[in-house]
Design an enzyme around this catalytic site. Structure first.
Site, PDB file in Angstrom:
ATOM      1  N   ARG A  72      -8.203   5.444  -2.314  1.00  0.00           N
ATOM      2  CA  ARG A  72      -6.892   5.828  -2.855  1.00  0.00           C
ATOM      3  C   ARG A  72      -5.852   4.802  -2.427  1.00  0.00           C
ATOM      4  O   ARG A  72      -5.676   4.561  -1.227  1.00  0.00           O
ATOM      5  CB  ARG A  72      -6.467   7.185  -2.309  1.00  0.00           C
ATOM      6  CG  ARG A  72      -7.398   8.316  -2.663  1.00  0.00           C
ATOM      7  CD  ARG A  72      -6.756   9.641  -2.277  1.00  0.00           C
ATOM      8  NE  ARG A  72      -7.701  10.732  -2.413  1.00  0.00           N
ATOM      9  CZ  ARG A  72      -7.343  12.008  -2.482  1.00  0.00           C
ATOM     10  NH1 ARG A  72      -6.069  12.352  -2.405  1.00  0.00           N
ATOM     11  NH2 ARG A  72      -8.256  12.949  -2.608  1.00  0.00           N
ATOM     12  N   ARG A 100      -9.447  23.467  -9.504  1.00  0.00           N
ATOM     13  CA  ARG A 100      -8.896  22.476 -10.440  1.00  0.00           C
ATOM     14  C   ARG A 100      -9.787  21.235 -10.414  1.00  0.00           C
ATOM     15  O   ARG A 100     -10.685  21.144  -9.585  1.00  0.00           O
ATOM     16  CB  ARG A 100      -7.503  22.062  -9.970  1.00  0.00           C
ATOM     17  CG  ARG A 100      -7.577  21.609  -8.521  1.00  0.00           C
ATOM     18  CD  ARG A 100      -6.337  20.973  -8.009  1.00  0.00           C
ATOM     19  NE  ARG A 100      -6.225  21.116  -6.571  1.00  0.00           N
ATOM     20  CZ  ARG A 100      -6.844  20.391  -5.665  1.00  0.00           C
ATOM     21  NH1 ARG A 100      -7.658  19.418  -6.029  1.00  0.00           N
ATOM     22  NH2 ARG A 100      -6.674  20.601  -4.373  1.00  0.00           N
ATOM     23  N   LYS A 113     -12.097  29.144  14.201  1.00  0.00           N
ATOM     24  CA  LYS A 113     -12.596  28.292  15.267  1.00  0.00           C
ATOM     25  C   LYS A 113     -12.443  26.850  14.776  1.00  0.00           C
ATOM     26  O   LYS A 113     -12.718  26.560  13.611  1.00  0.00           O
ATOM     27  CB  LYS A 113     -14.077  28.631  15.484  1.00  0.00           C
ATOM     28  CG  LYS A 113     -14.730  27.877  16.591  1.00  0.00           C
ATOM     29  CD  LYS A 113     -14.499  28.554  17.923  1.00  0.00           C
ATOM     30  CE  LYS A 113     -15.021  27.661  19.042  1.00  0.00           C
ATOM     31  NZ  LYS A 113     -14.329  27.914  20.310  1.00  0.00           N
ATOM     32  N   HIS A 154     -16.272  16.399   6.275  1.00  0.00           N
ATOM     33  CA  HIS A 154     -15.830  17.204   5.139  1.00  0.00           C
ATOM     34  C   HIS A 154     -16.768  16.880   3.973  1.00  0.00           C
ATOM     35  O   HIS A 154     -16.776  15.761   3.475  1.00  0.00           O
ATOM     36  CB  HIS A 154     -14.381  16.856   4.794  1.00  0.00           C
ATOM     37  CG  HIS A 154     -13.880  17.539   3.549  1.00  0.00           C
ATOM     38  ND1 HIS A 154     -12.854  18.458   3.559  1.00  0.00           N
ATOM     39  CD2 HIS A 154     -14.272  17.434   2.261  1.00  0.00           C
ATOM     40  CE1 HIS A 154     -12.652  18.885   2.324  1.00  0.00           C
ATOM     41  NE2 HIS A 154     -13.489  18.281   1.512  1.00  0.00           N
TER      42      HIS A 154
HETATM   43  P1  ADP Z   1      -5.992  22.081   2.578  1.00  0.00           P
HETATM   44  O1  ADP Z   1      -6.227  23.087   1.497  1.00  0.00           O
HETATM   45  O2  ADP Z   1      -4.608  22.104   3.115  1.00  0.00           O
HETATM   46  O3  ADP Z   1      -6.500  20.711   2.215  1.00  0.00           O
HETATM   47  P2  ADP Z   1      -8.458  22.739   4.028  1.00  0.00           P
HETATM   48  O4  ADP Z   1      -8.749  24.106   4.488  1.00  0.00           O
HETATM   49  O5  ADP Z   1      -9.188  22.241   2.827  1.00  0.00           O
HETATM   50  O6  ADP Z   1      -6.883  22.586   3.816  1.00  0.00           O
HETATM   51  O7  ADP Z   1      -8.725  21.718   5.224  1.00  0.00           O
HETATM   52  C1  ADP Z   1      -8.363  20.351   5.142  1.00  0.00           C
HETATM   53  C2  ADP Z   1      -8.989  19.564   6.272  1.00  0.00           C
HETATM   54  O8  ADP Z   1      -8.617  20.104   7.553  1.00  0.00           O
HETATM   55  C3  ADP Z   1     -10.517  19.574   6.290  1.00  0.00           C
HETATM   56  O9  ADP Z   1     -11.059  18.606   5.459  1.00  0.00           O
HETATM   57  C4  ADP Z   1     -10.781  19.272   7.764  1.00  0.00           C
HETATM   58  O10 ADP Z   1     -10.581  17.904   8.042  1.00  0.00           O
HETATM   59  C5  ADP Z   1      -9.689  20.031   8.469  1.00  0.00           C
HETATM   60  N1  ADP Z   1     -10.127  21.406   8.854  1.00  0.00           N
HETATM   61  C6  ADP Z   1      -9.915  22.542   8.168  1.00  0.00           C
HETATM   62  N2  ADP Z   1     -10.421  23.619   8.819  1.00  0.00           N
HETATM   63  C7  ADP Z   1     -10.987  23.155   9.941  1.00  0.00           C
HETATM   64  C8  ADP Z   1     -11.698  23.764  11.051  1.00  0.00           C
HETATM   65  N3  ADP Z   1     -11.893  25.080  11.126  1.00  0.00           N
HETATM   66  N4  ADP Z   1     -12.151  22.947  12.021  1.00  0.00           N
HETATM   67  C9  ADP Z   1     -11.960  21.600  11.979  1.00  0.00           C
HETATM   68  N5  ADP Z   1     -11.292  20.980  10.995  1.00  0.00           N
HETATM   69  C10 ADP Z   1     -10.807  21.723   9.973  1.00  0.00           C
END
Ligand code: ADP
Length: 447
Positions: free
Chosen positions: A338, A292, A201, A208
């Site tokens: 960054r 990591r 969803k 985050h």
């Molecule tokens: P990656 O490993 O490629 O960085 P992540 O699963 O950590 O991927 O997700 C990276 C970013 O994508 C999150 O910080 C958020 O901004 C967005 N994101 C990931 N999953 C969702 C979700 N279910 N709903 C809304 N945003 C999401």
């Protein structure tokens, strides 16, 4: 304790690790590509071994050469930094076989958590909240679409082995599902050599918020508080800070406990990060564990006073955690900006080149991690991040003033960077008030 550590990385993180080793009285070996013979990490380490051509596949990703360099220099451990081989379970397993300590979790843990779809299931079993989504991997658009229909739009399509925001698509309507699924899957196959996808969803306007974890070899796990990484462009972090403006004490405590439980559920070892999304009703959902050290680890170091690289090394050497949960005290506020060699006016295209002149500010509560210097030529082969500007102060208000002031002093001439863009974010009213979420950049800057 280790006698000598080989650093299987480059850039500012390699320099950061070399410095920590030196402070601990541990000898260091740098590995470098032909493009990096004048790089700072190559110059700073006690020994340096050329491991191949500029392309990462011929050098920093070449496991055999890195292992040969480790054996030839009689190093007893490898620190992988982040990126490159840091989350590669095959590399960790080869280290284990060669009797070289891999400074990170075991190959088995990396494999279990690297498959994000599998990690979700482990978290469900451990009672850690996850975003509603698929339990089994999905390989074709038709099955995916049926599932998306059942949970309702918008949904997020993700690659099970994904990272760095790749292999990921938001879908807002049924008609857009098939093409998005196929594109994300193609990206996953090209980027990670795997076509397993999963669907979650889509959490609207989330923040985050991630928790730093430390775990030793004896089952002790602690967390070091959170980092808010909501300022992202295309799901890639640009600014990180701690504490998060969104967390009250009760939510922080609940999330910290969930993060520790998440780590315990996979029998985690060494430093790691448990990432969550937080919605506007303070519900939080696990998204992944990064196995990591993170780019943004310095933010946590500034608010806790704990050196994460040294802790990683001590844990890998078999020492017990030197802190209990109650010893971890979060003080003040810290932020990281960054700085990338990229052009915001050209869709953030990387801008390698030679640094003609530069000024790196200092001052009370300022920390700058970088491996570039005047006259240095940024090679085109690697990541475009060239500097992390960090600041610490007693509270967020003072912190924002400090980081704005320091960023205004940074001069990097000869290459285009995102400095001005970052400066604009720091002057944005919504940012200043702490009203941030992962849509911030797209809403405020139309990107
Ligand atoms: P990656 O490993 O490629 O960085 P992540 O699963 O950590 O991927 O997700 C990276 C970013 O994508 C999150 O910080 C958020 O901004 C967005 N994101 C990931 N999953 C969702 C979700 N279910 N709903 C809304 N945003 C999401």
């Amino acid at each position: 304790m280790f006698n000598k550590i080989l650093i299987a990385n480059r850039g500012e993180i390699a320099v950061r690790i070399i410095r920590a080793c030196r402070e601990m009285g541990i000898k260091t070996v740098a590995v470098y590509s032909e493009a990096d013979k004048d790089a700072l990490h190559t110059q700073l380490a006690d020994e340096a071994v050329c491991i191949g051509k500029a392309q990462a596949s011929d050098s920093y990703l070449n496991m055999e050469r890195i292992l040969c360099a480790t054996i030839a220099t009689k190093a007893d451990a490898i620190h992988p930094g982040f990126g490159f081989l840091s989350e590669n379970s095959r590399f960790a397993s080869l280290c284990e076989k060669c009797n070289i300590a891999f400074i990170g979790p075991t190959a088995d843990i990396i494999e279990k958590t690297g498959d994000k779809s599998q990690a979700r299931n482990t978290m469900i079993e451990a009672g850690v909240p996850v975003v509603p989504g698929t339990k089994e991997p999905i390989f074709d658009a038709k099955t995916g679409e049926q599932y998306a229909d059942s949970i309702g739009y918008p949904v997020m399509i993700k690659a099970a082995l994904g990272g760095g925001g790749k292999g990921m698509r938001v879908v807002r309507a049924k008609e857009e599902f098939e093409s998005n699924f196929n594109n994300a899957q193609r990206e996953a196959v090209n980027g990670f050599g795997d076509n397993s996808m999963y669907i979650e969803k889509y959490v609207e306007h989330p923040k985050h918020v991630e928790f730093q974890i430390l775990a030793d070899h004896y089952g002790n796990v602690i967390h070091l508080g959170e980092r808010d990484c909501s300022i992202q462009r295309r799901h890639q972090k640009m600014i990180e800070e701690s504490p998060s403006t969104a967390l009250d004490e009760a939510t922080r405590k609940a999330m910290g406990e969930a993060a520790v439980n998440a780590a315990k559920a996979v029998k985690y070892r060494n430093a790691g990060t448990v990432e969550f999304l937080l919605d506007n009703k303070n519900n939080f959902y696990f998204i992944e564990i990064n196995t990591r050290i993170q780019v943004e680890h310095g933010v946590t170091e500034l608010v806790t006073g704990i050196d994460l690289i040294k802790e990683q090394i001590k844990i890998a050497a078999g020492e017990k955690l030197s802190y209990a949960q109650e010893d971890v005290v979060l003080r003040g506020a810290a932020i990281e900006i960054r700085i990338n060699a990229e052009d915001p006016s050209k869709n953030f295209a990387p801008c390698p080149g030679t640094i003609k002149d530069m000024h790196i500010p200092g001052g009370n509560g300022i920390r700058i991690d970088t491996a570039v210097y005047t006259g240095y030529t940024i090679p085109p082969y690697y990541d475009s991040m060239i500097m992390k500007v960090m600041a610490y102060d007693k509270d967020r208000e003072s912190l924002i003033k400090k980081i704005r002031s320091v960023l205004g002093e940074v001069i990097i001439e000869g290459v285009t960077t995102n400095l001005d863009f970052q400066y604009d974010i720091l002057n944005n009213e919504r940012f200043i008030s702490g009203d941030v979420n992962t849509d911030f950049i797209s809403n405020e800057f139309g990107l």
